[in-house]
Design an enzyme around this catalytic site. Structure first.
Site, short mmCIF file in Angstrom:
data_model
loop_
_atom_site.label_atom_id
_atom_site.label_comp_id
_atom_site.label_asym_id
_atom_site.label_seq_id
_atom_site.Cartn_x
_atom_site.Cartn_y
_atom_site.Cartn_z
N TYR A 203 3.67 50.19 62.03
CA TYR A 203 2.60 50.64 61.36
C TYR A 203 2.57 49.34 60.03
CZ TYR A 203 -0.73 52.52 58.08
OH TYR A 203 -1.90 52.86 57.35
N GLN B 196 -3.60 59.26 61.20
CA GLN B 196 -4.09 59.27 62.44
C GLN B 196 -3.48 58.32 63.32
OE1 GLN B 196 -5.72 58.68 59.76
NE2 GLN B 196 -7.39 57.15 60.19
N ASN C 202 1.87 54.65 52.49
CA ASN C 202 1.68 55.50 51.42
C ASN C 202 2.28 56.75 51.65
OD1 ASN C 202 -0.11 56.78 52.89
ND2 ASN C 202 -1.92 55.86 52.13
N SER D 210 6.70 51.46 46.86
CA SER D 210 7.74 50.60 46.75
C SER D 210 8.34 50.47 45.17
CB SER D 210 7.20 49.15 46.71
OG SER D 210 8.08 48.15 46.84
N GLN E 98 6.52 44.31 42.07
CA GLN E 98 6.58 45.26 42.54
C GLN E 98 5.53 46.44 42.20
OE1 GLN E 98 8.70 46.06 45.49
NE2 GLN E 98 8.44 44.09 45.26
N HIS F 1 2.02 46.33 43.96
CA HIS F 1 2.16 47.00 45.31
C HIS F 1 1.20 48.23 45.25
CE1 HIS F 1 4.27 45.21 48.18
NE2 HIS F 1 5.18 44.82 47.76
N GLU G 42 15.24 50.93 45.94
CA GLU G 42 15.15 49.98 47.40
C GLU G 42 15.44 48.57 47.08
OE1 GLU G 42 10.98 48.89 49.76
OE2 GLU G 42 10.84 49.60 47.69
N HIS G 43 14.96 47.91 46.02
CA HIS G 43 15.46 46.79 45.67
C HIS G 43 16.00 46.62 44.35
CE1 HIS G 43 11.17 46.32 47.73
NE2 HIS G 43 11.81 45.58 48.43
N ASP H 288 10.97 39.51 50.33
CA ASP H 288 9.88 40.21 50.81
C ASP H 288 9.16 39.11 52.07
OD1 ASP H 288 9.43 42.51 49.69
OD2 ASP H 288 7.83 42.01 48.14
N GLU I 197 39.07 76.55 73.98
CA GLU I 197 37.72 76.64 73.62
C GLU I 197 37.04 77.55 74.54
OE1 GLU I 197 36.46 72.59 71.24
OE2 GLU I 197 35.59 72.99 73.18
N HIS J 44 34.83 73.53 82.34
CA HIS J 44 35.64 72.18 81.67
C HIS J 44 36.82 72.01 82.21
CE1 HIS J 44 31.90 72.19 79.13
NE2 HIS J 44 32.28 71.29 78.77
#
Length: 427
Positions: free
Chosen positions: A124, A186, A209, A233, A255, A258, A322-323, A356, A410, A415
């Site tokens: 994506y 979608q 998003n 971000s 950032q 963004h 994140e950064h 980036d 067990e 087994h």
């Protein structure tokens, strides 16, 4: 920006909240789209593209002619920049390859691990306020190195039904097998269930998003894996008197531009730097083309003063950025002790922008505190580890009794029998 001095630990949880909605806030919307795409496939995709992107498309599939035309529109200097970035990303990710690991755990018992590519992956690529063609490099380069056979890319069209030329050029350069003009919830639904045009994939990658982030999380309920919950971000800078205030402000704004739901934070042991950075932020922001977006993000952001490095580090690990940019004299303290961060940038001349685009590391990273438990995208993100074992007659005799005892304890008699029959055959 909001300035906070010496916040007590009891206030950290509230202080470090992200400006995002919860899954519950938008889950109903996402599930409604999922239900319709699952039932109506391309018809539902077209309806939601009309609703959310205000464009009515006769086909969502990008044609070879569109790619050829887009390639002509991309400036040669930009093409060369993209190719340089691609080369550096390839070098860094190729270095992550590992060989088959083989070991003998007992006499006659050999176990090994090999990696295999995920055959079908979906990417994506956001294309709304900023066409993130750089993300294509970050995802397709390791996908190709891993050996993924099918790479499907979804990205939203503009109101003319077109995709940014740099996105199409980069996708073609990097060997994407199918490009679809579809964005938002979608797109994730299409790759989750498959439609007449969009192939169903095994794993979905890429940022987006809040709606895309929740859609990816919900896709896992339908048997599709995701890279991570990568949402709006964020960036945290730790700085002391050795930092350059203009550099720090530029990183925070890089950032902030963004999106309005981005967040940037400065943690500093210097009140002087906080004041200087605040002045630089106002000055630099005033001339940005995306000033309105940056200002909205800055409203969600913080300048935090703490007394010393250990307290700063504890707060940063609690946030899990994140950064994370380190601009301090004792940078080794942060390098050695940071536990929760997606990607770390060290020194006054290491802007987050480098990661980036072109330094070689991957910029698809965990946000919203998920750096506490998720890694950023890497070569292994596109692969599966598979284990193998081969046991000889001697081997089953060496470990068989232990297996029988454990299986019986067990209460799993079948087994035990699977081993007992083999042991008896060797008497």
């Amino acid at each position: 920006m909001n300035k906070i001095y010496n916040p007590s630990k009891s206030t950290w949880a509230e202080l470090l909240k992200r400006p995002t909605q919860t899954v519950a806030d938008i889950e109903t919307i996402v599930l409604d789209v999922f239900d319709e795409v699952q039932a109506e496939k391309d018809i539902a995709i077209s309806r939601y593209t009309q609703k959310f992107d205000q464009v009515n498309l006769s086909t969502i599939l990008v044609s070879p002619q569109e790619i050829e035309e887009a390639t002509k529109q991309v400036d040669q200097d930009l093409k060369e920049a993209i190719q340089l970035a691609k080369s550096n990303i390839e070098i860094f990710h190729a270095a992550q390859k590992t060989t088959k690991i083989t070991t003998k755990t007992s006499d006659g018992v050999v176990c090994w691990q090999e990696k295999r590519p995920i055959q079908k992956v979906g990417l994506y690529i956001p294309g709304g306020t900023a066409p993130l063609f750089s993300t294509i490099l970050m995802l397709t380069v390791p996908a190709n190195l891993a050996g993924c056979k099918e790479i499907v890319l979804c990205t939203p069209p503009n109101k003319e039904g077109e995709i940014h030329p740099a996105i199409l050029y980069t996708a073609d350069l990097c060997g994407v097998t199918k490009i679809c003009k579809v964005g938002g919830i979608q797109a994730i639904a299409g790759m989750t269930f498959g439609t007449e045009t969009i192939p169903q994939v095994y794993k979905i990658f890429g940022p987006g998003n809040q709606f895309v982030t929740v859609a990816k999380q919900l896709a896992t309920k339908f048997g599709v894996a995701i890279d991570m919950p990568a949402g709006p971000s964020e960036l945290l800078v730790v700085a002391d008197d050795t930092a350059n205030a203009s550099f720090v402000a530029s990183d925070l704004l890089s950032q902030a531009e963004h999106g309005k739901d981005s967040q940037v934070i400065l943690v500093s042991t210097s009140k002087k730097i906080i004041e200087e950075v605040e002045i630089e932020l106002l000055k630099q922001c005033s001339v940005l083309p995306r000033k309105e977006i940056a200002e909205a993000a800055i409203a969600n952001s913080k300048l935090i003063y703490v007394e010393n490095d250990p307290e700063a580090l504890e707060l940063i690990n609690e946030y899990g950025p994140e950064h994370f940019i380190v601009c301090v004299k004792d940078e080794e303290f942060y390098i050695d002790n940071i536990s929760n961060a997606g990607s770390i940038f060290i020194g006054n001349y290491t802007p987050e922008s480098a990661g980036d685009y072109a330094s070689g590391t991957n910029h698809t990273l965990p946000t919203n505190g998920y750096a506490k438990q998720y890694s950023g995208v890497n070569l292994d993100s596109f692969m599966k580890s598979m284990t193998f074992q081969k046991i000889s007659e001697q081997g089953i005799q060496n470990i068989g009794k232990a297996i029988e005892l454990m299986a019986e304890a067990e209460g799993l008699q079948a087994h035990k029998n699977a081993v007992t029959l083999r042991l008896e055959s060797l008497k």
